[in-house]
Scaffold this active site. Structure first.
Site, PDB file in Angstrom:
ATOM      1  N   HIS A 146      -4.251  -9.668   3.636  1.00  0.00           N
ATOM      2  CA  HIS A 146      -5.774  -9.747   3.456  1.00  0.00           C
ATOM      3  C   HIS A 146      -6.307 -10.741   4.577  1.00  0.00           C
ATOM      4  CE1 HIS A 146      -5.877  -7.867  -0.875  1.00  0.00           C
ATOM      5  NE2 HIS A 146      -5.957  -7.203   0.037  1.00  0.00           N
ATOM      6  N   ARG A 163      -0.814  -2.183  -6.906  1.00  0.00           N
ATOM      7  CA  ARG A 163      -1.256  -3.560  -6.068  1.00  0.00           C
ATOM      8  C   ARG A 163      -2.374  -4.347  -6.520  1.00  0.00           C
ATOM      9  NH1 ARG A 163      -1.213  -4.821  -0.487  1.00  0.00           N
ATOM     10  NH2 ARG A 163      -3.272  -5.341   0.418  1.00  0.00           N
ATOM     11  N   LYS A 211      -1.983  -2.642   7.485  1.00  0.00           N
ATOM     12  CA  LYS A 211      -3.428  -2.072   7.844  1.00  0.00           C
ATOM     13  C   LYS A 211      -3.868  -2.810   8.870  1.00  0.00           C
ATOM     14  CE  LYS A 211      -7.804  -1.434   5.549  1.00  0.00           C
ATOM     15  NZ  LYS A 211      -8.480  -1.692   4.486  1.00  0.00           N
ATOM     16  N   ARG A 259       0.822  -1.165   0.079  1.00  0.00           N
ATOM     17  CA  ARG A 259       0.021  -0.046  -0.129  1.00  0.00           C
ATOM     18  C   ARG A 259       0.992   1.369   0.059  1.00  0.00           C
ATOM     19  NH1 ARG A 259      -2.334  -3.557   3.604  1.00  0.00           N
ATOM     20  NH2 ARG A 259      -4.502  -4.286   3.282  1.00  0.00           N
ATOM     21  N   TYR A 264      -8.883  -8.454  -6.155  1.00  0.00           N
ATOM     22  CA  TYR A 264      -7.778  -7.702  -6.819  1.00  0.00           C
ATOM     23  C   TYR A 264      -7.281  -8.407  -8.020  1.00  0.00           C
ATOM     24  CZ  TYR A 264      -6.865  -4.547  -2.835  1.00  0.00           C
ATOM     25  OH  TYR A 264      -7.203  -3.484  -1.801  1.00  0.00           O
ATOM     26  N   HIS A 294      -2.592   2.336  -5.819  1.00  0.00           N
ATOM     27  CA  HIS A 294      -3.363   1.163  -5.577  1.00  0.00           C
ATOM     28  C   HIS A 294      -3.728   0.481  -7.166  1.00  0.00           C
ATOM     29  CE1 HIS A 294      -5.292  -0.720  -2.119  1.00  0.00           C
ATOM     30  NE2 HIS A 294      -6.226  -0.941  -2.777  1.00  0.00           N
TER      31      HIS A 294
END
Length: 329
Positions: A292, A269, A191, A165, A301, A266
């Site tokens: 994740h 990513r 995150k 990120r 994704y 992003h």
């Protein structure tokens, strides 16, 4: 913590201020990045301002009030796009508000979370609004970055090769770089405040080394004497996410990518996930690499997941052929 409303509804500034201490406590209680913390603060402040303007006491809000607020959000025009807020944006704002109310419930300031029964926007787990990139486009951007500067090449390499990120890249410190079991590594806080560790592929390491050597020459010191953030501006301050956002679009234009004006960090990513899956990397490994918690998020994704070349029927047929079993009849 006791929360007692002190002002009559209608005065936005006063009504919002009533809950500042509580909101600070809620955010401090959660492991969040500075960027996420400020986004959540804005979301709650926006709701409190709406409550003040409509005469609703937040501690007495019902799910019907949350529904009214959600419809107001859906009618709000995003100044950046000139279009109403996307369902994903509305859902994110309500998710932050739900966490806020969950904290209130734990403090016994409210009996239940009114967001829980609200009619939230339906957001498809099979779709992402982020514009993706093909492997060839990523390669072109890396070439453009390498020709631009060692720093920009290293930033794009970390975004593209590790799928990090943008905030994770900007927060990297030189102390986060190391070696483990024969691998070049980088450690960072992902995150949700989760500590993460990733391996640097050879090319990524070369790009990073070239930048650090260039930075050390400019500073007149040895690479091992550098300290602080990995990526710094010419003035010595840390590179921020907005600068990286602008960098990605500028390099995309330079690389001749048609969707340049719609790309973001992003996008790289997303490209990381799609390319990894198309190269046969197992879903669970890609999931772990991207940090994740839910594999369904990783699948969003993977832009190539509906490619018929990957239909499992081919693998089943090939296995049957290897066993010598007739494919037909």
């Amino acid at each position: 913590m006791e929360i007692v409303p002190r002002s009559a509804p209608g005065t936005v500034a006063v009504a919002v201020q009533e809950y500042v201490d509580f909101t600070d406590a809620w955010l401090t209680n959660r492991r969040l990045s500075a960027h996420t913390r400020e986004a959540y603060r804005r979301d709650v402040t926006s709701f409190l301002a709406w409550c003040a303007a409509t005469g609703i006491e937040p501690l007495q809000a019902k799910f019907t009030h949350i529904n009214e607020y959600a419809r107001a959000l859906e009618a709000t025009v995003d100044p950046r796009s000139g279009r109403p807020l996307a369902p994903t944006t509305v859902a994110r704002k309500l998710s932050g508000l739900s966490s806020w109310y969950d904290f209130l419930v734990k403090l016994e300031a409210v009996p239940s979370n009114p967001v829980g029964g609200a009619d939230r926007p339906s957001v498809s787990r099979d779709h992402s609004a982020t514009i993706g990139m093909s492997p060839a486009e990523v390669d072109a951007m890396l070439r453009a970055a390498e020709a631009d500067s060692p720093r920009h090449h290293a930033i794009i390499a970390l975004l593209a090769d590790l799928g990090l990120r943008v905030g994770e890249v900007c927060r990297l410190d030189l102390a986060d770089l190391g070696h483990e079991r024969g691998h070049r590594t980088v450690r960072f806080v992902g995150k949700g405040g989760k500590p993460r560790r990733r391996a640097l592929a050879p090319g990524t390491g070369v790009a990073l080394d070239a930048y650090l050597e260039h930075r050390a020459r400019l500073a007149g010191v040895a690479v091992e004497d550098l300290t602080g953030p990995v990526f710094v501006t010419t003035a010595g301050g840390p590179v921020d996410r907005n600068a990286v956002f602008r960098l990605v679009r500028r390099l995309a234009v330079k690389a001749g990518i048609p969707s340049a004006e719609h790309l973001s960090p992003h996008s790289l990513r997303h490209a990381f996930a799609t390319t990894a899956r198309s190269e046969g990397v197992p879903l669970e490994d890609v999931q772990d690499a991207m940090g994740h918690a839910d594999p369904r998020t990783t699948r969003r994704y993977d832009r190539d997941r509906h490619n018929l070349d990957r239909d499992p029927s081919y693998a089943i047929w090939a296995a049957r052929a290897r066993r010598g079993t007739p494919a037909e009849g």
